[in-house]
Design a protein around this motif. Sequence first.
Motif, PDB file in Angstrom:
ATOM      1  N   ASP A  58       0.812  -1.217   0.000  1.00 49.42           N
ATOM      2  CA  ASP A  58       0.000   0.000   0.000  1.00 49.42           C
ATOM      3  C   ASP A  58       0.849   1.273   0.000  1.00 49.42           C
ATOM      4  N   ALA A  59       1.959   1.246  -0.721  1.00 53.83           N
ATOM      5  CA  ALA A  59       2.843   2.418  -0.757  1.00 53.83           C
ATOM      6  C   ALA A  59       2.115   3.619  -1.339  1.00 53.83           C
ATOM      7  N   GLN A  60       2.299   4.757  -0.697  1.00 51.59           N
ATOM      8  CA  GLN A  60       1.704   6.012  -1.153  1.00 51.59           C
ATOM      9  C   GLN A  60       2.744   6.986  -1.682  1.00 51.59           C
ATOM     10  N   VAL A  61       4.006   6.641  -1.513  1.00 51.15           N
ATOM     11  CA  VAL A  61       5.077   7.553  -1.885  1.00 51.15           C
ATOM     12  C   VAL A  61       6.271   6.737  -2.373  1.00 51.15           C
ATOM     13  N   GLU A  62       7.066   7.356  -3.221  1.00 50.00           N
ATOM     14  CA  GLU A  62       8.283   6.741  -3.760  1.00 50.00           C
ATOM     15  C   GLU A  62       9.473   7.563  -3.263  1.00 50.00           C
ATOM     16  N   ARG A  88       5.579   3.839   4.761  1.00 48.84           N
ATOM     17  CA  ARG A  88       4.779   3.199   3.710  1.00 48.84           C
ATOM     18  C   ARG A  88       5.246   3.684   2.340  1.00 48.84           C
ATOM     19  N   ALA A  89       6.537   3.537   2.105  1.00 49.96           N
ATOM     20  CA  ALA A  89       7.147   4.069   0.882  1.00 49.96           C
ATOM     21  C   ALA A  89       7.910   2.984   0.138  1.00 49.96           C
ATOM     22  N   ASN A  90       7.851   3.029  -1.190  1.00 49.96           N
ATOM     23  CA  ASN A  90       8.784   2.274  -2.014  1.00 49.96           C
ATOM     24  C   ASN A  90      10.123   3.003  -1.984  1.00 49.96           C
ATOM     25  N   VAL A  91      11.207   2.247  -1.837  1.00 49.71           N
ATOM     26  CA  VAL A  91      12.531   2.864  -1.720  1.00 49.71           C
ATOM     27  C   VAL A  91      13.444   2.318  -2.814  1.00 49.71           C
ATOM     28  N   GLU A 124       9.106   7.165 -13.772  1.00 52.66           N
ATOM     29  CA  GLU A 124       8.250   6.337 -14.624  1.00 52.66           C
ATOM     30  C   GLU A 124       7.636   5.187 -13.823  1.00 52.66           C
ATOM     31  N   ARG A 125       8.434   4.585 -12.958  1.00 55.53           N
ATOM     32  CA  ARG A 125       7.947   3.441 -12.182  1.00 55.53           C
ATOM     33  C   ARG A 125       7.037   3.860 -11.032  1.00 55.53           C
ATOM     34  N   ALA A 126       7.139   5.101 -10.621  1.00 52.91           N
ATOM     35  CA  ALA A 126       6.346   5.569  -9.477  1.00 52.91           C
ATOM     36  C   ALA A 126       4.868   5.706  -9.817  1.00 52.91           C
ATOM     37  N   GLY A 127       4.542   5.842 -11.096  1.00 55.48           N
ATOM     38  CA  GLY A 127       3.138   6.034 -11.463  1.00 55.48           C
ATOM     39  C   GLY A 127       2.610   7.333 -10.897  1.00 55.48           C
ATOM     40  N   ASP A 128       1.465   7.263 -10.201  1.00 56.85           N
ATOM     41  CA  ASP A 128       0.884   8.491  -9.646  1.00 56.85           C
ATOM     42  C   ASP A 128       1.303   8.736  -8.200  1.00 56.85           C
ATOM     43  N   ARG A 129       2.248   7.935  -7.701  1.00 58.54           N
ATOM     44  CA  ARG A 129       2.744   8.174  -6.334  1.00 58.54           C
ATOM     45  C   ARG A 129       3.678   9.385  -6.315  1.00 58.54           C
ATOM     46  N   ARG A 130       3.678  10.095  -5.204  1.00 56.29           N
ATOM     47  CA  ARG A 130       4.576  11.237  -5.045  1.00 56.29           C
ATOM     48  C   ARG A 130       6.019  10.742  -4.938  1.00 56.29           C
TER      49      ARG A 130
END
Length: 265
Positions: A58-62, A88-91, A124-130
């Motif tokens: 459920d990541a909301q941010v990159e 809750r972030a992709n790193v 590009e990989r983040a999509g609509d995440r900040r």
Amino acid sequence: MKRALFLSLLFLLGGCVTFEVKDDHFFIPGPAARPTPIPNAEEVRLGELGGARVLAPDAQVEILYFGGNASRVDDYGAFLVRALAPLRANVTMFDYRGYGRSGGTPSIETVRSDALALYDLVRERAGDRRLIVHGVSLGSFIAAHIAAHRPVDGLVLEATAPDVRSWGTRQIPWYAKPFVRLKIAPALLEISNAAAVRSYTGPLFLLTGAEDTVTPPEFAHALYAASQSDVKRVLIVRGAGHGDALAFPRAVEEYAAFVRPRGRR
């Protein structure tokens, strides 16, 4: 201590001394010292560059992370992922050229161009995440460079300095300053976090250890004053030294609040 002793001997033997600061002084290429597996990490490559990306449920941010001049992904990655788990972030993190997973030879020019290419990949990989760009020490100059040339949703500068001259002058003991001149390479003179934060108007988080003697709190306060952002925060972490602020819960709590969408604080 060795630096102070060396400068003292130079003064006693010959009076004024000129030190050249070149871009290769900022890099310590080589393999990871103590590789530690990074849980749930997928390998990421871009040309010669190698890194890792860890996806959070459920990541909301990159977060695109740049380490210090002695950092390798396989040395710090596991700690970083644990520390940032509450966000809750992709790193995503990469090794500089010549470091750890990456080939090639590092230089200021190549690292800055690599950084923009990495941003484009992660964007590009983040999509609509900040997308938040986070840099520590040397990495803070890389992160600020990205913020000055690409749209980012947040900028985190940890263990940072206004510019290379400020950093270099800080390394000279006070009693040797009248006798030491710094000659800084032109490529390094062009690098300025102070100029970057003056042009960057997005959210800014400055993070420094209270016990940091390499990039002391006064540097973070100077960048805070230079920033034109309407959303900015400086945190000086008690007990933290150079580049280890995220080991302290207060820093992680403030970081989580920083990346939370505006209006949901």
